[in-house]
Design an enzyme around this catalytic site. Structure first.
Site, short mmCIF file in Angstrom:
data_model
loop_
_atom_site.label_atom_id
_atom_site.label_comp_id
_atom_site.label_asym_id
_atom_site.label_seq_id
_atom_site.Cartn_x
_atom_site.Cartn_y
_atom_site.Cartn_z
CG LEU A 49 -2.18 -0.80 1.23
CD1 LEU A 49 -2.86 -0.72 2.59
CD2 LEU A 49 -3.12 -0.33 0.13
CG ASP A 50 1.18 3.75 -3.41
OD1 ASP A 50 2.10 2.92 -3.51
OD2 ASP A 50 0.49 4.14 -4.37
N PRO A 51 2.23 5.09 0.71
CG PRO A 51 4.35 6.03 1.03
CD PRO A 51 3.53 5.26 0.02
CB ALA A 53 -3.06 3.68 0.24
#
Length: 339
Positions: A49-51, A53
């Protein structure tokens, strides 16, 4: 001068922690914090998961990492907000603004028409700001260097999609997406904005579910930190939670030990590609296998020591039998098919 931090004494920890990843941390940063809180020797996550998200991030500890690959293929469910009228270099709020196209007046019929376009099997061009690799180098590394690499479209599946007027203010739309692995929600948001006659970027992203795991089952890092060590261990799910689509076979007595030694076992089982194999007494996961022509053939095994450790954590007040039923047969010579 400040006192040096005490060195954390690592220990074997086996199981799955369902973490509610916060905004602002990468998946690996969240993993390392959870690993430190559990004092675990080995850990990995099951999908980045991206930062920017948040949401469901299953973390695998110890022997669970052996079975995490299958969960990478699981369907995911997301809630997202797309900001229309602002195109960025990364497809999300972190990038530089590239354009501010006009946003047309939207109605329910237009949203439904576009929704239908993106249901089912679609093709996506992976974004440059992604971890996909080209010649051994992640695409985001090329992007940071100002280079654009040609990317082939990839087929992905959108199982469910809802588009509604946005909760993020004017000129936003909300997405609810259940999809196959490999879907880039940033790209989906950009493509939907274009199909609506404008441009846009992903302003918010939350993973609501990953395979069988939902956000209701997750714990935050803050809540995990407030627990005692015993409480943190109690948050771990057993390794077999990663095997929801596996049929079960239970082996009794020395049969379990022989299976752990890599020997094929014969039985009246139907052919099956995915089988979770358990020992009977005590009940414990031994590994995964497949069945072909009545033979149970090991694919991935826990070690006897890992099994003993999982049993001791699950029932700390119970002393494992000595000698262990999972260890004593391992002295049998040779591997292969046993009659």
């Amino acid at each position: 001068m400040a006192a040096p931090h005490a060195r954390v004494q690592r220990r074997p920890v086996h199981g799955v922690l369902l973490l509610d990843k916060p905004l602002g941390l990468s998946s690996n940063q969240a993993l390392q914090k959870a690993k430190w809180l559990l004092r675990a020797e080995k850990a990995g996550h099951t999908g980045t998961l991206d930062p920017l998200a948040s949401g469901v991030l299953p973390l695998c500890f110890g022997a669970a990492t052996k079975f995490s690959q299958g969960h990478l293929d699981a369907d995911k469910t997301y809630a997202a907000t797309v900001q229309l009228g602002v195109v960025t270099s990364t497809g999300d709020a972190e990038g530089q603004v590239l354009a501010r196209p006009a946003v047309p007046e939207l109605n329910a019929a237009q949203l439904e028409r576009v929704r239908q376009q993106f249901l089912g099997r679609i093709e996506q061009v992976p974004p440059m700001h992604s971890a996909l690799k080209k010649d051994g180098k992640a695409l985001y590394e090329y992007a940071r260097a100002g280079q654009s690499i040609e990317r082939a479209p990839r087929g992905v599946e959108i199982h469910e999609l809802r588009l509604t007027p946005g909760s993020g203010g004017p000129d936003t739309i909300d997405l609810h997406v259940r999809c196959s692995k490999g879907v880039y929600i940033r790209t989906l948001g950009e493509d939907i904005a274009r199909a609506l006659g404008t441009g846009g970027h992903l302003a918010r992203l939350r993973r609501l579910a990953s395979g069988p795991f939902s956000e209701a089952q997750c714990i935050t890092l803050e809540a995990l930190q407030t627990l005692t060590e015993a409480g943190r261990l109690q948050r771990l799910l057993p390794i077999e939670c990663l095997l929801p689509d596996h049929s079960h076979v239970t082996l009794a007595g020395e049969e379990a030990g022989r299976f752990l030694a890599g020997m094929r076992r014969r039985g009246s089982w139907a052919d099956a590609q995915r089988v979770a194999v358990f020992g009977e007494r005590p009940h414990a996961l031994l590994g995964v296998a497949h069945i072909q022509a009545g033979e149970l053939i090991a694919d991935r095994l826990l070690s006897p020591l890992e099994i003993e450790q999982t049993l001791s954590v699950a029932s700390p007040a119970v002393t494992p039998p000595t000698p262990s039923p999972f260890i004593s047969p391992l002295s049998a010579p040779g591997r292969g098919t046993h009659p």
